[in-house]
Design a protein around this motif. Structure first.
Motif, short mmCIF file in Angstrom:
data_model
loop_
_atom_site.label_atom_id
_atom_site.label_comp_id
_atom_site.label_asym_id
_atom_site.label_seq_id
_atom_site.Cartn_x
_atom_site.Cartn_y
_atom_site.Cartn_z
N THR A 1 0.64 -1.19 0.09
CA THR A 1 -0.13 -0.12 -0.17
C THR A 1 0.79 1.35 0.02
N ARG A 2 1.94 1.11 0.85
CA ARG A 2 2.67 2.26 1.09
C ARG A 2 3.65 2.73 -0.17
N GLU B 1 2.67 7.05 -6.67
CA GLU B 1 1.79 8.03 -6.79
C GLU B 1 2.18 9.56 -6.53
N ARG C 1 2.77 2.09 -3.10
CA ARG C 1 1.65 2.56 -4.24
C ARG C 1 1.73 3.92 -4.07
N GLU C 2 1.27 4.39 -2.57
CA GLU C 2 0.88 5.97 -2.19
C GLU C 2 2.40 6.60 -2.99
#
Ligand code: ATP
Length: 322
Positions: free
Chosen positions: A115-116, A122, A118-119
């Motif tokens: 998740t991190r 982004e 991906r963030e």
């Protein structure tokens, strides 16, 4: 916040950093400018104690790193990200794996890592490159990956060691704009070293000039530029023929800031003081805290510029005649 006090670092007989004091308030960008060998890298590397200074203290967010034991220093270092000129990515790992590496070393669980990552991708503008290998990316994209990796552990401070020096001019601008965006969104404190003046004038709130290990000039970028005779000003407004000084009889150098940038100063000199000046050089720099311009004029021989010079000085212009 970064506060370096009385930092000295020697390598044998070489004094790489000579009694340097430097502060960067939280959320500000400070640039250290200097020639090759001036001591910039060594100074930067004292901030996370990659180089332990022989003398002086290194405070990051109120903690003196020089007094920490091994474990506490490891923890403190995770609050300090660093990016380099040549990116230093692992070429046999994907972009996602490169960015995840600090998280893995920190023991972050796999699902949280994903998740991190991906963030972070982004955030740096590479959401679709997770599975790519660094060799398939441009220099600018590689630096974005390196920045994402540096931010993985959520640092408050980012150190940049010539991060744009290997990039072309447009990519340099893109990466600098990214640093400004990250500062705004994450409240990062950024200390960068560079030999490129444009990096400093474009994004730094304040700057220091290093010469032979010592800081020889320091202050807000706009103030340094606006000070006649400053080192930063003389680099930014370099005379076309370097080293040629103005002729004190006919040369006039005017430095202006803020609202004065839009003033019709040449028209004033012509109409109000009857000086038929010609422009020999002009340049304007837009900094994070305002615009600074410098104008070099030639006065007709035999005219008396004193009333005009006095008027300029009392109306907030910097004036130099020699
Ligand atoms: N590990 C080292 N061992 C010996 N001397 C060193 C070491 N690191 C740096 N120096 C010396 O310290 C001085 C400052 O070097 P430093 O790399 O900090 O300068 P710099 O301004 O970053 O230069 P550049 O822009 O070329 O990287 C130089 O004389 C250099 O040769």
């Amino acid at each position: 916040m970064i506060r370096l006090r009385d930092i000295t670092k020697r390598f044998g007989d070489i004094v790489a950093v000579d009694d340097v004091n430097l502060s960067v308030p939280a959320g500000r960008i400070h640039g250290v400018l200097g020639r090759s060998g001036a001591g910039k890298s060594t100074l930067l590397r004292t901030v996370n104690l990659l180089e332990r200074p022989d003398r002086g203290t290194v405070e990051v967010d109120g903690v003196d790193l020089t007094r920490l034991d091994h474990d506490a220093l490891r923890h403190a270092r995770s609050r300090i990200g660093m990016v380099f000129q040549h990116f230093r990515l692992l070429h046999n790992r994907t972009v996602a794996a490169n960015v995840a590496l600090p998280l893995k070393l920190h023991g972050t669980p796999r699902n949280l890592r994903a998740t991190r990552v991906r963030e972070l991708l982004e955030l740096v503008g590479l959401p679709d490159k997770a599975d790519a290998y660094p060799s398939r990316l441009s220099g600018g994209q590689r630096q974005r990956v390196a920045i994402a990796r540096a931010l993985a552990s959520g640092p408050e401070v980012l150190l940049s060691d010539e991060a744009t020096s290997a990039l072309d001019p447009q990519t340099t601008i893109d990466i600098l704009d990214l640093l400004v965006k990250l500062r705004a969104e994450l409240g990062l404190t950024i200390l960068l070293i560079t030999h490129e003046l444009d990096v400093v004038t474009r994004i730094c709130d304040s700057a220091s000039i290093m010469t032979d290990g010592a800081v020889t000039e320091s202050g807000p970028v706009a103030d340094l530029l606006a000070t006649p005779g400053s080192q930063l000003g003389s680099q930014a407004f370099r005379l076309p023929d370097e080293g040629v000084s103005l002729d004190p009889r006919t040369g006039l150098e005017i430095t202006f800031t803020g609202a004065a940038v839009g003033d019709p100063v040449v028209a004033t000199l012509v109409n109000r003081f009857g000086l038929d000046v010609s422009i020999t050089d002009a340049a304007v720099h837009t900094t994070t805290s305002g615009t600074v311009g410098r104008l070099r004029l030639r006065l007709p021989e035999g005219t008396d510029p004193v009333p005009a010079v006095e008027w300029l000085a009392t109306n907030g212009y910097g004036v130099r005649r020699a």
